[in-house]
Design a protein around this motif. Structure first.
Motif, PDB file in Angstrom:
ATOM      1  N   ALA A  15      42.520  59.088  28.856  1.00  0.00           N
ATOM      2  CA  ALA A  15      42.434  58.408  27.563  1.00  0.00           C
ATOM      3  C   ALA A  15      41.853  57.014  27.708  1.00  0.00           C
ATOM      4  O   ALA A  15      41.171  56.514  26.807  1.00  0.00           O
ATOM      5  CB  ALA A  15      43.820  58.340  26.912  1.00  0.00           C
ATOM      6  N   TYR A  16      42.112  56.344  28.841  1.00  0.00           N
ATOM      7  CA  TYR A  16      41.612  54.985  29.017  1.00  0.00           C
ATOM      8  C   TYR A  16      40.087  54.981  29.038  1.00  0.00           C
ATOM      9  O   TYR A  16      39.447  54.062  28.542  1.00  0.00           O
ATOM     10  CB  TYR A  16      42.154  54.385  30.311  1.00  0.00           C
ATOM     11  CG  TYR A  16      41.954  52.888  30.408  1.00  0.00           C
ATOM     12  CD1 TYR A  16      42.904  52.025  29.848  1.00  0.00           C
ATOM     13  CD2 TYR A  16      40.845  52.337  31.015  1.00  0.00           C
ATOM     14  CE1 TYR A  16      42.731  50.644  29.904  1.00  0.00           C
ATOM     15  CE2 TYR A  16      40.659  50.967  31.077  1.00  0.00           C
ATOM     16  CZ  TYR A  16      41.606  50.121  30.526  1.00  0.00           C
ATOM     17  OH  TYR A  16      41.423  48.770  30.571  1.00  0.00           O
ATOM     18  N   ARG A  17      39.501  56.027  29.597  1.00  0.00           N
ATOM     19  CA  ARG A  17      38.040  56.136  29.649  1.00  0.00           C
ATOM     20  C   ARG A  17      37.478  56.906  28.456  1.00  0.00           C
ATOM     21  O   ARG A  17      36.289  57.222  28.428  1.00  0.00           O
ATOM     22  CB  ARG A  17      37.621  56.829  30.950  1.00  0.00           C
ATOM     23  CG  ARG A  17      37.963  56.036  32.201  1.00  0.00           C
ATOM     24  CD  ARG A  17      37.517  56.780  33.446  1.00  0.00           C
ATOM     25  NE  ARG A  17      37.833  56.024  34.663  1.00  0.00           N
ATOM     26  CZ  ARG A  17      37.609  56.471  35.883  1.00  0.00           C
ATOM     27  NH1 ARG A  17      37.048  57.665  36.056  1.00  0.00           N
ATOM     28  NH2 ARG A  17      37.925  55.750  36.934  1.00  0.00           N
ATOM     29  N   PRO A  64      44.884  51.665  34.221  1.00  0.00           N
ATOM     30  CA  PRO A  64      45.148  52.330  35.503  1.00  0.00           C
ATOM     31  C   PRO A  64      45.579  51.368  36.596  1.00  0.00           C
ATOM     32  O   PRO A  64      46.104  51.799  37.631  1.00  0.00           O
ATOM     33  CB  PRO A  64      43.784  52.967  35.849  1.00  0.00           C
ATOM     34  CG  PRO A  64      43.025  53.008  34.563  1.00  0.00           C
ATOM     35  CD  PRO A  64      43.498  51.813  33.785  1.00  0.00           C
ATOM     36  N   ASP A  65      45.373  50.067  36.390  1.00  0.00           N
ATOM     37  CA  ASP A  65      45.758  49.057  37.378  1.00  0.00           C
ATOM     38  C   ASP A  65      47.244  48.766  37.227  1.00  0.00           C
ATOM     39  O   ASP A  65      47.669  48.171  36.229  1.00  0.00           O
ATOM     40  CB  ASP A  65      44.937  47.788  37.188  1.00  0.00           C
ATOM     41  CG  ASP A  65      43.439  48.069  37.203  1.00  0.00           C
ATOM     42  OD1 ASP A  65      43.002  48.848  38.069  1.00  0.00           O
ATOM     43  OD2 ASP A  65      42.721  47.534  36.344  1.00  0.00           O
ATOM     44  N   LEU A  66      48.048  49.147  38.202  1.00  0.00           N
ATOM     45  CA  LEU A  66      49.499  49.026  38.091  1.00  0.00           C
ATOM     46  C   LEU A  66      50.019  47.636  38.436  1.00  0.00           C
ATOM     47  O   LEU A  66      51.111  47.264  38.018  1.00  0.00           O
ATOM     48  CB  LEU A  66      50.176  50.069  38.990  1.00  0.00           C
ATOM     49  CG  LEU A  66      49.858  51.533  38.643  1.00  0.00           C
ATOM     50  CD1 LEU A  66      50.611  52.468  39.590  1.00  0.00           C
ATOM     51  CD2 LEU A  66      50.236  51.821  37.198  1.00  0.00           C
ATOM     52  N   ARG A  67      49.256  46.850  39.219  1.00  0.00           N
ATOM     53  CA  ARG A  67      49.724  45.515  39.579  1.00  0.00           C
ATOM     54  C   ARG A  67      49.709  44.621  38.348  1.00  0.00           C
ATOM     55  O   ARG A  67      48.724  44.565  37.605  1.00  0.00           O
ATOM     56  CB  ARG A  67      48.838  44.909  40.660  1.00  0.00           C
ATOM     57  CG  ARG A  67      48.991  45.571  42.014  1.00  0.00           C
ATOM     58  CD  ARG A  67      48.088  44.908  43.037  1.00  0.00           C
ATOM     59  NE  ARG A  67      48.329  43.462  43.131  1.00  0.00           N
ATOM     60  CZ  ARG A  67      47.647  42.653  43.926  1.00  0.00           C
ATOM     61  NH1 ARG A  67      46.683  43.153  44.696  1.00  0.00           N
ATOM     62  NH2 ARG A  67      47.908  41.363  43.958  1.00  0.00           N
ATOM     63  N   PRO A  72      42.487  43.824  36.594  1.00  0.00           N
ATOM     64  CA  PRO A  72      41.115  43.654  36.086  1.00  0.00           C
ATOM     65  C   PRO A  72      40.904  44.354  34.737  1.00  0.00           C
ATOM     66  O   PRO A  72      40.180  43.858  33.882  1.00  0.00           O
ATOM     67  CB  PRO A  72      40.251  44.275  37.181  1.00  0.00           C
ATOM     68  CG  PRO A  72      41.104  44.235  38.411  1.00  0.00           C
ATOM     69  CD  PRO A  72      42.502  44.422  37.936  1.00  0.00           C
ATOM     70  N   ARG A  73      41.506  45.528  34.571  1.00  0.00           N
ATOM     71  CA  ARG A  73      41.369  46.273  33.322  1.00  0.00           C
ATOM     72  C   ARG A  73      42.667  46.137  32.532  1.00  0.00           C
ATOM     73  O   ARG A  73      43.716  46.599  32.971  1.00  0.00           O
ATOM     74  CB  ARG A  73      41.063  47.746  33.610  1.00  0.00           C
ATOM     75  CG  ARG A  73      39.727  47.987  34.277  1.00  0.00           C
ATOM     76  CD  ARG A  73      39.585  49.408  34.776  1.00  0.00           C
ATOM     77  NE  ARG A  73      40.497  49.665  35.885  1.00  0.00           N
ATOM     78  CZ  ARG A  73      40.525  50.821  36.570  1.00  0.00           C
ATOM     79  NH1 ARG A  73      39.712  51.800  36.230  1.00  0.00           N
ATOM     80  NH2 ARG A  73      41.365  50.980  37.573  1.00  0.00           N
TER      81      ARG A  73
END
Length: 205
Positions: A15-17, A64-67, A72-73
């Motif tokens: 879904a993010y893309r 998707p970036d868990l940190r 960045p996204r």
């Protein structure tokens, strides 16, 4: 875009893309899942460690970036585009407890497929969530404008793991909203046919 007819194909749509699939010729299907994470660091949602009641909380498609210290996204609002036909919504609330007992959470208010989930007497919500009644898929009116998906709660909600559900200490606490919709596929392009190359006069026999 994935084209999967004929034959069988299984994929986790991103879904993010904004990844969809053309499962029926001429129709692109999408499955978008948004979340309202019950975390004190959740921007604009939590107040004093609680999710307020009777407020339209915007669902977000999580990055998707868990940190959390270097992302960045960024998370982005769950928005269904104009022209989309929504045929199903669903909601679940793992790790969420209603302070007021048998409260209700409503998702996608204003859509024909708006759906609600009601907490049990102990304040926890059903593990399997709730889904809207499945309508005739290819007979749904299209949205006239871009539509943000929001969630409304009847009571204050907190992050709390249900011990009877066997949740571990690191289990997430979030309200999850699924929206399934479709849009018309683009018209064919040159890649869809075998167009012969141009041949100059006199170059062949």
């Amino acid at each position: 875009m994935s084209t999967i007819f004929p034959g069988n194909y299984v994929a986790h749509l991103n879904a993010y893309r904004e990844q969809g699939v053309e499962a029926i010729p001429g129709v692109e299907f999408y499955r978008a899942v948004g979340a309202i994470v019950l975390n004190p660091d959740t921007k604009g949602a939590m107040v004093n460690g609680e999710l307020p009641a009777a407020t339209d909380h915007v669902a977000y498609i999580l990055s998707p970036d868990l940190r959390q210290d270097d992302k960045p996204r960024v998370d982005k609002p769950l928005v269904i585009p104009a022209g989309a036909a929504v045929y199903r919504t669903a909601i679940s609330a793992p790790g969420v407890k209603s302070v007021g007992g048998t409260a209700k959470i409503t998702a996608a208010t204003g859509l024909p497929t708006s759906v609600a989930i009601t907490a049990d007497a102990d304040g926890y919500y059903p593990e399997n969530g709730e889904g809207s009644v499945l309508v005739s898929i290819l007979n749904v009116a299209a949205l006239g404008t871009d539509t943000a998906i929001t969630v409304t709660t009847d009571e204050v909600s907190t992050a709390s793991l249900n011990p009877s559900a066997g949740a571990c200490r690191n289990s997430p606490s979030a309200i999850l909203v699924e929206v399934c919709y479709y849009v018309p596929a683009p018209a064919p392009d040159a890649a869809d046919v075998h167009i012969p190359y141009a041949v100059e006069a006199g170059s062949g026999t």
